[in-house]
Scaffold this active site. Sequence first.
Site, PDB file in Angstrom:
ATOM      1  CD  GLU A  36      22.043 -18.499  18.137  1.00 14.02           C
ATOM      2  OE1 GLU A  36      20.881 -17.514  18.224  1.00 14.02           O
ATOM      3  OE2 GLU A  36      22.610 -18.737  19.254  1.00 14.02           O
ATOM      4  CB  CYS A  70      18.206 -16.579  18.946  1.00 14.46           C
ATOM      5  SG  CYS A  70      18.929 -17.600  20.350  1.00 14.46           S
TER       6      CYS A  70
END
Length: 526
Positions: A257, A296
């Site tokens: 990620e 994020c």
Amino acid sequence: MIQLLDNYLEGRWQTGTGSGTPLFDPVLGTELVRVSGAGLDLAAGFAFARTRGGAALRALTYGERSAQLARIAEVLQGQRDAYYDIALRNSGTTRNDSAVDIDGALYTLTQYARWGAKLGSARCLADGAPVKLGKDGSFQSAHFLTPQRGLALFINAFNFPAWGLWEKAAPALLSGVPVVVKPATATAWLTQRMVADVIAAGVLPEGALAIVCGRSEGLIEALQPFDLVSFTGSADTARTISSHDVVLRHAIRMNAETDSLNSALLGPDAAPGSEAFALMVKEVAREMTVKAGQKCTAIRRVLVPQAHAAAATEAIAAALAAVKVGNPRNESVRMGSLASRAQLAAVRDSLAALTSEASIAWAGRSADLVDADPAIGAFVMPHLLKVDDGDAAQRVHEVEAFGPVATVVPYRDVDHAYALARRGCGSLVASAYSDDPAFLAQAALELGHAHGRLHFVTPAVGKTHTGHGNVMPMSLHGGPGRAGGGEELGGLRALAFYHQRSAVQAPADVLAKLAESAAPWPGETG
């Protein structure tokens, strides 16, 4: 004397060599603890996890492992106040922002415990019914998923020291795979304390959970065939790991990620004064300031109809102006600091890159900080930027300022809006705000391939939607392209990363016997 935090490896606590790396209070600048993983025998520690931890976990059923997840959540719940204190001191977050991390971890663990309980006494997962390979049906093929027999190495980011561990560990441990976590150094204290509490409670088999703090050298070299890596961080670091000789030679399975320039899209029907317009403004301001924009999934680009760009910019700026920034120990503060001075320097560099082509529409003043010294604390005030031409702008689609920064980008029509969203080259999430179901359905078809999650908000769900940046265990967390190509969550389907799917070709009675040990795949997801 400053404490040097221990590492847990080979079923015992071990102190790294040297003076260690200091961790600081990002608001007050004071040193808190130190970490060191130097001098550890990683190969021996990893072997212990595979042989002792993995074997003990696989000896249990999914239902038994789900009970362990529930017990972990109980242990952590009992120490919740201590975790909030560590987060305040080491991450500089407000209590509400710490809840996103700490309570989010507890919720995810509990949810996977519930799902796992439904798998009961199964020891593998059956993917579909058998199919005939011969005319008489005596010889058949069926797919089964069995737990991997390596370890799961988590290389985690600084922004979610609690949730970042447990949202990965929940599906890994439920699958029967032991975990070694390497938390980001700057905020490793909270992760280390949680692991210590779980170890002290004796919840898991010996070797099922380990932690290495303060170093990364040798981690990848210690991997073996059938190990797994789950990485959260920059795309550059992910490429370095994925191209490592050990990873390539052993075909190590990797979930990543990474960077993500997430978008918020205001529908063409959502004019200023409409409820959908107000919902977009509220969500952008919230996403910019929760955890000081260090998520994020935070909104980085705000795509609005050209005719509404000025109004949207003004409304978002007004919402940001109402947010008090400063020392989270002050109850009036709604946004705290960045996690470290290093992160402060990184955000400043990104801001400099962005403002080479974007103008500052609104920015908070350091003079308005509450109970904090800007010369000491790692503070960046919210910055709302704008560009006039989203096509000509390059860096707004390439540079992620990992802090309270977003850019308003005007679009001409919906096709232009979709094209701008796709300029992020793969993102974790995009949200859209509209009262037009046809537009939102079209947006799903146009944007799905470039995003791991699409979050659509209409006035009807204005008070009940879970939030653009709120990662829920029921929904996929990950994204294609620039976002890393990973899938960390999404119900029991997240277990697939920790299993090997194999075709078993055998007589029908053999497959029937194997199916007695299996639960249907993917099982319930909510």
